[in-house]
Scaffold this motif. Sequence first.
Motif, PDB file in Angstrom:
ATOM      1  N   PHE A   1     105.223  16.918  72.077  1.00  0.00           N
ATOM      2  CA  PHE A   1     105.711  17.361  70.774  1.00  0.00           C
ATOM      3  C   PHE A   1     104.739  18.392  70.209  1.00  0.00           C
ATOM      4  O   PHE A   1     103.528  18.175  70.214  1.00  0.00           O
ATOM      5  CB  PHE A   1     105.796  16.181  69.803  1.00  0.00           C
ATOM      6  CG  PHE A   1     106.847  15.179  70.148  1.00  0.00           C
ATOM      7  CD1 PHE A   1     108.132  15.297  69.634  1.00  0.00           C
ATOM      8  CD2 PHE A   1     106.567  14.103  70.974  1.00  0.00           C
ATOM      9  CE1 PHE A   1     109.108  14.362  69.937  1.00  0.00           C
ATOM     10  CE2 PHE A   1     107.528  13.160  71.280  1.00  0.00           C
ATOM     11  CZ  PHE A   1     108.806  13.288  70.767  1.00  0.00           C
ATOM     12  N   SER A   2     105.267  19.495  69.701  1.00  0.00           N
ATOM     13  CA  SER A   2     104.418  20.559  69.165  1.00  0.00           C
ATOM     14  C   SER A   2     104.234  20.466  67.662  1.00  0.00           C
ATOM     15  O   SER A   2     103.514  21.275  67.080  1.00  0.00           O
ATOM     16  CB  SER A   2     105.027  21.923  69.513  1.00  0.00           C
ATOM     17  OG  SER A   2     106.266  22.083  68.825  1.00  0.00           O
ATOM     18  N   GLY A   3     104.906  19.506  67.020  1.00  0.00           N
ATOM     19  CA  GLY A   3     104.819  19.405  65.572  1.00  0.00           C
ATOM     20  C   GLY A   3     105.744  20.378  64.868  1.00  0.00           C
ATOM     21  O   GLY A   3     105.744  20.478  63.644  1.00  0.00           O
ATOM     22  N   SER A   4     106.541  21.104  65.655  1.00  0.00           N
ATOM     23  CA  SER A   4     107.464  22.075  65.060  1.00  0.00           C
ATOM     24  C   SER A   4     108.862  21.890  65.651  1.00  0.00           C
ATOM     25  O   SER A   4     109.234  20.792  66.016  1.00  0.00           O
ATOM     26  CB  SER A   4     106.950  23.498  65.296  1.00  0.00           C
ATOM     27  OG  SER A   4     106.995  23.808  66.677  1.00  0.00           O
ATOM     28  N   THR A   5     109.587  22.957  65.791  1.00  0.00           N
ATOM     29  CA  THR A   5     110.993  22.885  66.187  1.00  0.00           C
ATOM     30  C   THR A   5     111.221  22.842  67.696  1.00  0.00           C
ATOM     31  O   THR A   5     112.356  22.956  68.144  1.00  0.00           O
ATOM     32  CB  THR A   5     111.770  24.088  65.612  1.00  0.00           C
ATOM     33  OG1 THR A   5     111.189  25.301  66.119  1.00  0.00           O
ATOM     34  CG2 THR A   5     111.712  24.092  64.094  1.00  0.00           C
ATOM     35  N   ARG A   6     110.162  22.659  68.465  1.00  0.00           N
ATOM     36  CA  ARG A   6     110.318  22.649  69.918  1.00  0.00           C
ATOM     37  C   ARG A   6     109.478  21.538  70.542  1.00  0.00           C
ATOM     38  O   ARG A   6     108.323  21.339  70.175  1.00  0.00           O
ATOM     39  CB  ARG A   6     109.908  24.000  70.492  1.00  0.00           C
ATOM     40  CG  ARG A   6     110.158  24.135  71.963  1.00  0.00           C
ATOM     41  CD  ARG A   6     109.836  25.566  72.385  1.00  0.00           C
ATOM     42  NE  ARG A   6     109.515  25.639  73.775  1.00  0.00           N
ATOM     43  CZ  ARG A   6     110.335  26.138  74.686  1.00  0.00           C
ATOM     44  NH1 ARG A   6     111.496  26.615  74.342  1.00  0.00           N
ATOM     45  NH2 ARG A   6     109.990  26.188  75.957  1.00  0.00           N
ATOM     46  N   SER A   7     110.079  20.843  71.482  1.00  0.00           N
ATOM     47  CA  SER A   7     109.391  19.835  72.291  1.00  0.00           C
ATOM     48  C   SER A   7     109.775  20.098  73.738  1.00  0.00           C
ATOM     49  O   SER A   7     110.719  20.844  74.013  1.00  0.00           O
ATOM     50  CB  SER A   7     109.822  18.426  71.882  1.00  0.00           C
ATOM     51  OG  SER A   7     109.492  18.191  70.532  1.00  0.00           O
TER      52      SER A   7
ATOM     53  N   ALA B   1      98.056  17.280  87.009  1.00  0.00           N
ATOM     54  CA  ALA B   1      98.708  18.158  86.039  1.00  0.00           C
ATOM     55  C   ALA B   1     100.169  17.754  85.845  1.00  0.00           C
ATOM     56  O   ALA B   1     100.855  17.370  86.789  1.00  0.00           O
ATOM     57  CB  ALA B   1      98.629  19.605  86.517  1.00  0.00           C
ATOM     58  N   LEU B   2     100.613  17.851  84.620  1.00  0.00           N
ATOM     59  CA  LEU B   2     102.000  17.544  84.299  1.00  0.00           C
ATOM     60  C   LEU B   2     102.806  18.835  84.257  1.00  0.00           C
ATOM     61  O   LEU B   2     102.354  19.850  83.731  1.00  0.00           O
ATOM     62  CB  LEU B   2     102.087  16.828  82.951  1.00  0.00           C
ATOM     63  CG  LEU B   2     101.414  15.462  82.902  1.00  0.00           C
ATOM     64  CD1 LEU B   2     101.356  14.953  81.471  1.00  0.00           C
ATOM     65  CD2 LEU B   2     102.142  14.472  83.795  1.00  0.00           C
ATOM     66  N   LEU B   3     103.998  18.773  84.799  1.00  0.00           N
ATOM     67  CA  LEU B   3     104.901  19.918  84.829  1.00  0.00           C
ATOM     68  C   LEU B   3     105.782  19.874  83.584  1.00  0.00           C
ATOM     69  O   LEU B   3     106.337  18.827  83.247  1.00  0.00           O
ATOM     70  CB  LEU B   3     105.760  19.845  86.095  1.00  0.00           C
ATOM     71  CG  LEU B   3     106.728  20.980  86.363  1.00  0.00           C
ATOM     72  CD1 LEU B   3     105.974  22.294  86.552  1.00  0.00           C
ATOM     73  CD2 LEU B   3     107.537  20.660  87.606  1.00  0.00           C
ATOM     74  N   GLN B   4     105.911  20.996  82.905  1.00  0.00           N
ATOM     75  CA  GLN B   4     106.760  21.094  81.723  1.00  0.00           C
ATOM     76  C   GLN B   4     108.124  21.661  82.123  1.00  0.00           C
ATOM     77  O   GLN B   4     108.199  22.712  82.751  1.00  0.00           O
ATOM     78  CB  GLN B   4     106.137  22.007  80.676  1.00  0.00           C
ATOM     79  CG  GLN B   4     104.843  21.497  80.113  1.00  0.00           C
ATOM     80  CD  GLN B   4     104.328  22.388  78.996  1.00  0.00           C
ATOM     81  OE1 GLN B   4     104.806  23.486  78.770  1.00  0.00           O
ATOM     82  NE2 GLN B   4     103.326  21.902  78.284  1.00  0.00           N
ATOM     83  N   LYS B   5     109.190  20.920  81.750  1.00  0.00           N
ATOM     84  CA  LYS B   5     110.549  21.390  82.029  1.00  0.00           C
ATOM     85  C   LYS B   5     111.485  20.915  80.926  1.00  0.00           C
ATOM     86  O   LYS B   5     111.248  19.891  80.305  1.00  0.00           O
ATOM     87  CB  LYS B   5     111.082  20.827  83.353  1.00  0.00           C
ATOM     88  CG  LYS B   5     110.338  21.260  84.580  1.00  0.00           C
ATOM     89  CD  LYS B   5     111.069  20.971  85.882  1.00  0.00           C
ATOM     90  CE  LYS B   5     111.369  19.534  86.143  1.00  0.00           C
ATOM     91  NZ  LYS B   5     111.895  19.291  87.502  1.00  0.00           N
ATOM     92  N   TYR B   6     112.545  21.649  80.736  1.00  0.00           N
ATOM     93  CA  TYR B   6     113.640  21.270  79.842  1.00  0.00           C
ATOM     94  C   TYR B   6     113.207  21.151  78.387  1.00  0.00           C
ATOM     95  O   TYR B   6     113.126  20.073  77.818  1.00  0.00           O
ATOM     96  CB  TYR B   6     114.330  19.987  80.310  1.00  0.00           C
ATOM     97  CG  TYR B   6     114.601  19.970  81.794  1.00  0.00           C
ATOM     98  CD1 TYR B   6     115.205  21.046  82.436  1.00  0.00           C
ATOM     99  CD2 TYR B   6     114.233  18.879  82.566  1.00  0.00           C
ATOM    100  CE1 TYR B   6     115.442  21.032  83.803  1.00  0.00           C
ATOM    101  CE2 TYR B   6     114.478  18.850  83.929  1.00  0.00           C
ATOM    102  CZ  TYR B   6     115.078  19.934  84.539  1.00  0.00           C
ATOM    103  OH  TYR B   6     115.304  19.918  85.895  1.00  0.00           O
ATOM    104  N   PRO B   7     112.973  22.304  77.753  1.00  0.00           N
ATOM    105  CA  PRO B   7     112.616  22.283  76.335  1.00  0.00           C
ATOM    106  C   PRO B   7     113.768  21.753  75.481  1.00  0.00           C
ATOM    107  O   PRO B   7     114.937  21.807  75.873  1.00  0.00           O
ATOM    108  CB  PRO B   7     112.324  23.750  76.013  1.00  0.00           C
ATOM    109  CG  PRO B   7     113.010  24.528  77.070  1.00  0.00           C
ATOM    110  CD  PRO B   7     113.068  23.648  78.287  1.00  0.00           C
TER     111      PRO B   7
END
Length: 153
Positions: A63-69, A80-86
């Motif tokens: 969570f970024s604390g804003s409108t996108r996670s 390392a964790l892979l980031q996918k599917y905003p």
Amino acid sequence: MSSFVEIKPSIFKSKEIFLSLPSPTSIPTGTYRVVWIGPNWFVSLARFSLALVSFQNWWGKDFSGSTRSINLFSQKNSEALLQKYPMNTAITKSKLDGRDAIQLTYGKDSPFPWFWFVDEFREFSPSILLGVSYLKWLPGLALPFAVEKGTSS
């Protein structure tokens, strides 16, 4: 994760707990690891089902604390964790009870079937968010899960 896992709530009890939690006043910030809840058959089925629909090795959410996670995935032979599917993130009225919840929705460019799903969260404790996931048109069939802040892989 102490108190929530220790009480081992059923699927229905988890939903009751979610509905009883206070409405959020802000969107969280940080990395949260999934905590599977419910009976063993439900946890096994959830993990198996997610692997079939682009969520194999799902680790949690950031969570970024804003409108996108964004969703996080573990990788074989890597810390390392892979980031996918905003996801679009907002505090909005829950389809379960009309009170505010942190709501995450997937964009139209997300893989099938995620653009049809909604995740909602409320704070269970300072480090634990209790969530439910449901199809946009079937909120009554919300399935519970939790995420815990600051855990490592």
